[in-house]
Design a protein around this motif. Structure first.
Motif, short mmCIF file in Angstrom:
data_model
loop_
_atom_site.label_atom_id
_atom_site.label_comp_id
_atom_site.label_asym_id
_atom_site.label_seq_id
_atom_site.Cartn_x
_atom_site.Cartn_y
_atom_site.Cartn_z
N PHE A 9 38.99 33.68 32.66
CA PHE A 9 37.57 33.93 32.87
C PHE A 9 37.25 35.39 32.59
CE2 PHE A 9 38.17 30.31 35.83
CZ PHE A 9 37.11 29.49 35.43
N VAL A 10 36.10 35.63 31.98
CA VAL A 10 35.49 36.95 31.92
C VAL A 10 34.13 36.78 32.59
CG1 VAL A 10 34.72 38.84 30.45
CG2 VAL A 10 36.67 37.45 29.75
N ILE A 11 33.99 37.36 33.78
CA ILE A 11 32.87 37.02 34.66
C ILE A 11 31.99 38.25 34.90
CG2 ILE A 11 32.24 36.04 36.89
CD1 ILE A 11 35.19 35.04 37.06
N PRO A 12 30.68 38.17 34.65
CA PRO A 12 29.80 39.29 35.00
C PRO A 12 29.74 39.48 36.50
CG PRO A 12 28.51 37.38 34.26
CD PRO A 12 29.95 37.05 34.03
N TRP A 13 29.84 40.73 36.95
CA TRP A 13 29.88 41.04 38.38
C TRP A 13 29.08 42.32 38.60
CZ3 TRP A 13 31.24 38.89 42.86
CH2 TRP A 13 31.55 39.69 43.97
N GLY A 14 27.76 42.19 38.67
CA GLY A 14 26.91 43.37 38.81
C GLY A 14 27.10 44.31 37.64
N GLY A 15 27.49 45.54 37.94
CA GLY A 15 27.74 46.53 36.90
C GLY A 15 29.16 46.50 36.37
N HIS A 16 29.83 45.37 36.53
CA HIS A 16 31.24 45.25 36.17
C HIS A 16 31.51 43.88 35.56
CE1 HIS A 16 31.63 48.61 39.10
NE2 HIS A 16 30.79 47.89 39.80
N TRP A 17 32.73 43.73 35.06
CA TRP A 17 33.26 42.43 34.65
C TRP A 17 34.54 42.16 35.45
CZ3 TRP A 17 30.62 39.45 31.18
CH2 TRP A 17 29.72 40.09 30.32
N ILE A 18 34.73 40.91 35.86
CA ILE A 18 36.00 40.48 36.45
C ILE A 18 36.73 39.65 35.41
CG2 ILE A 18 37.09 39.03 38.21
CD1 ILE A 18 34.81 39.73 40.09
N ILE A 19 37.99 40.00 35.15
CA ILE A 19 38.81 39.29 34.16
C ILE A 19 40.01 38.68 34.90
CG2 ILE A 19 40.19 39.50 32.06
CD1 ILE A 19 38.54 42.04 31.41
N GLY A 20 40.15 37.37 34.81
CA GLY A 20 41.29 36.72 35.46
C GLY A 20 41.37 35.26 35.02
N THR A 21 42.41 34.60 35.29
CA THR A 21 43.41 35.00 36.26
C THR A 21 44.78 34.52 35.77
OG1 THR A 21 44.11 34.81 38.60
CG2 THR A 21 42.97 32.93 37.63
N THR A 22 45.81 34.92 36.45
CA THR A 22 47.16 34.42 36.21
C THR A 22 47.44 33.27 37.17
OG1 THR A 22 48.06 36.06 37.72
CG2 THR A 22 47.96 36.65 35.38
N ASP A 23 48.56 32.61 36.98
CA ASP A 23 48.93 31.47 37.82
C ASP A 23 50.45 31.37 37.83
OD1 ASP A 23 48.89 29.21 39.34
OD2 ASP A 23 47.62 28.04 38.00
N THR A 24 51.09 32.17 38.69
CA THR A 24 52.55 32.25 38.69
C THR A 24 53.10 32.10 40.10
OG1 THR A 24 52.44 34.68 38.85
CG2 THR A 24 52.63 33.72 36.65
N ASP A 25 54.27 31.55 40.21
CA ASP A 25 54.93 31.35 41.50
C ASP A 25 55.20 32.70 42.16
OD1 ASP A 25 56.03 29.61 43.45
OD2 ASP A 25 58.03 30.16 42.78
N TRP A 26 55.02 32.76 43.50
CA TRP A 26 55.23 34.01 44.24
C TRP A 26 56.01 33.69 45.51
CZ3 TRP A 26 54.59 39.12 43.44
CH2 TRP A 26 54.62 39.98 44.54
N GLN A 27 57.13 34.39 45.72
CA GLN A 27 57.97 34.15 46.88
C GLN A 27 58.29 35.44 47.63
OE1 GLN A 27 61.40 31.98 45.46
NE2 GLN A 27 60.20 30.18 44.91
N LEU A 28 57.51 36.49 47.38
CA LEU A 28 57.74 37.79 48.03
C LEU A 28 56.71 38.00 49.14
CD1 LEU A 28 58.50 39.66 44.68
CD2 LEU A 28 60.17 38.87 46.39
N ASP A 29 56.38 39.24 49.46
CA ASP A 29 55.48 39.53 50.58
C ASP A 29 54.15 38.83 50.42
OD1 ASP A 29 54.73 41.19 52.99
OD2 ASP A 29 53.20 41.86 51.55
N ARG A 30 53.75 38.07 51.44
CA ARG A 30 52.51 37.28 51.34
C ARG A 30 51.28 38.05 51.80
NH1 ARG A 30 54.54 32.57 55.01
NH2 ARG A 30 55.67 34.39 55.83
#
Length: 581
Positions: free
Chosen positions: A296-317
């Motif tokens: 996604f490239v998402i308009p966010w007020g005076g900014h853009w949000i770019i995301g996202t990843t989707d990866t397994d995570w097993q470290l600090d939650r």
């Protein structure tokens, strides 16, 4: 606890320091119908659902509202367009219904339509294939009566698409399909639900960590809680306990000392980049396919949000870290379609969150279920996990239904008819914003900013602004009054609560809130009674957190990024330990 019926709902919703003390006192002495563990969107949703049914409710949260997954999403309220491709029609149906309710009835001040383009690169099959999918998406919403507030999709020519998004590369575009979904500031949304629950009598307290589960024989009857501000420990008793703890769900099973886990939840890490609006020329958002997920490239007020990843995570939650590899992955894919590449130097903010996915044994996280489940691993304890942000209300109703089976006479859920605090009166105020701004002596831009964050509560912030005029240092788009109000009425206890969640200064400024921290600490200190030493400690911890995050984002992989991020401990970890006193 009975309240003066002359008190307004807004007054009853204020999560002030005095209210926290009163709610903690209630938790020490009262036996509740429902005790909710977890202050994310599902937890506060469950507290609201239970309180709206007339049940006595307590909610405890180890850190801050939305401090985990619920403040680190893509900030979208959406039906899940890509789930149509996976033939998950019930999931899409459910999400579209909830999107419609939020846009039109429950939270029109916090959820608003956002346009997206689906770029087309193949001349025939893509327009037919994607067009059919988007048409079905809109048709499901409209025919089922959930499409109000969302315009119908449109097919665009190459010229029209370039007009809407000039930064798209010529060789990446032969046309586009424009459609709409919903957008929300997720952390502000969660805090507003918590306040709505409080307005209906729920006892709500953040910085209250569950350290043990109380049992009477084979039945759960409450929890032992540590107040992370004072270090005191006490028991909270309830007829039913709801654990809405997301990626921490397994921790409850460990406290029970049982191998019966109830739900198997796996954490999937998703990271987002925030860049200035000037970095990309466009009016609408983009949705792009990658080999692993959706970008996604998402308009966010005076900014853009770019995301996202989707990866397994097993470290600090508690503090998932974005690595340099994660950032490079997003930049590689977004730059493949832009005429001017985004550089690392363009990035204003980075945030990482963990999705709690219902898991089998070895699936890739991108293939795990986005549906939710409710189980009762031990008598008196209900665990809810999985699901989508958009369908939090359904998850909450389901788990409270399960709890209500132990509480005879409990009515059905009614949250689909309860607007969140600030919704009532918002539409009228928005339509008359020019006149209102003139009467209050503020610009229309300032009033719009307040209406989109507080709805009809905007007058409360303007009242505070009479005492604390002007913008916040280092973040002129926010008023100093908003920091004061966060501490007075929104349950903010620490600098990080305000700069990261009540506002988005930590991801919307190049300095990531460091330049705003001293001013914000002075403002919060006036409300919370901070000494000079406490204020300095808050600033020191905040700056250390920012430095640790920056360091982690230069690391090559998850392990080194996690180690770097853990270099800055949570400020709540510094409450005195009663065992060592």
């Amino acid at each position: 606890m009975r309240r003066d019926p002359s008190e307004s709902r807004y007054t009853q919703s204020r999560l002030s320091p005095e209210r926290r003390a009163a709610d903690l006192a209630r938790m020490r002495t009262e036996k509740f119908d429902v005790l909710v563990i977890g202050g994310g969107v599902t937890g506060v949703g469950a507290a609201l659902d239970a309180a709206s049914r007339g049940l006595s409710v307590a909610l405890v949260e180890a850190r801050d509202f939305a401090s985990g997954t619920s403040s680190r999403s893509s900030k979208l309220i959406h039906g899940g367009l890509r789930y149509l491709e996976q033939l998950e029609f019930p999931l899409v149906y459910e999400a579209l219904r909830e999107r419609g309710l939020l846009l039109t009835r429950l939270a029109p001040h916090l959820v608003r339509p956002v346009p997206f383009l689906v770029p087309l690169t193949a001349r025939v099959w893509q327009r037919a294939y994607y067009g059919a999918g988007v048409a079905l998406y809109d048709s499901m919403a409209s025919v089922l009566g959930f499409g109000r507030g969302i315009p119908w999709h449109r097919h665009l020519s190459r010229t029209a698409a370039k007009r809407r998004f000039p930064s798209l590369r010529d060789d990446q575009l032969i046309g586009a399909i424009k459609y709409y979904d919903g957008q929300v500031d997720d952390a502000r949304f969660v805090a507003t639900i918590a306040r709505t629950a409080a307005s209906l009598g729920a006892a709500v307290a953040t910085s209250t960590r569950v350290v043990d589960v109380l049992r009477d024989a084979r039945e759960v009857v409450g929890v032992r809680v540590r107040d992370m501000e004072s270090g005191d420990e006490f028991d909270v008793r309830a007829r039913t306990v709801i654990a809405a703890t997301g990626v921490w769900s397994d921790d409850i099973a460990e406290m029970l000392g049982t191998k019966k886990r109830g739900l198997r939840v796996r954490a999937s890490k998703g990271i987002h980049l925030v860049v200035p609006r000037s970095a990309i020329s466009g009016d609408d958002g983009l949705i792009l396919r990658t080999e692993k997920s959706v970008l996604f490239v998402i308009p966010w007020g005076g900014h853009w949000i770019i995301g996202t990843t989707d990866t397994d995570w097993q470290l600090d939650r508690s503090h998932p870290a974005a690595s340099g590899r994660d950032i490079a992955y997003l930049l590689e894919h977004v730059n493949a379609v832009l005429d001017r590449p985004i550089a690392v130097s363009d990035i204003e903010g980075v945030y990482a969150g963990l999705r709690p996915l219902l898991s089998g044994e070895s699936e890739e996280t991108s293939k795990l279920s986005r549906e939710h489940a409710v189980v009762e691993p031990m008598l008196g304890l209900m665990v809810v996990a999985g699901g989508k942000y958009t369908t939090y209300r359904v998850m909450a109703a389901d788990v409270v239904d399960k709890a209500a089976s132990r509480l005879p006479g409990t009515p059905a859920s009614r949250t689909q008819d309860i607007p969140l605090i600030g919704a009532d009166g918002y539409e009228h105020a928005w339509q008359n914003r020019a006149d209102i701004a003139r009467r209050h002596g503020v610009s229309v831009g300032v009033l719009e900013h307040l209406l989109e964050r507080y709805g009809a509560l905007y007058t409360e912030i303007l009242d505070v602004a009479d005492e604390y005029p002007g913008p916040l240092d280092g973040a002129p788009e926010y008023l100093a009054a908003e920091v004061v109000y966060a501490a007075r009425a929104e349950g903010a206890l620490h600098l990080d609560d305000v700069l990261t969640r009540r506002t988005r200064i930590s991801i919307e400024t190049v300095h990531r809130g460091v330049e705003s921290a001293p001013h914000a600490a002075r403002l919060m200190g006036d409300v919370l009674g901070w000494s000079a030493e406490t204020a300095t400690n808050e600033i020191t911890h905040y700056v250390a957190r920012v430095q640790a995050e920056r360091e982690s984002q230069r690391m090559p992989d998850d392990q080194t990024a996690d180690a770097a991020r853990l270099g800055a401990p949570d400020v709540r970890g510094y409450a005195p330990d009663p065992a060592s006193a």
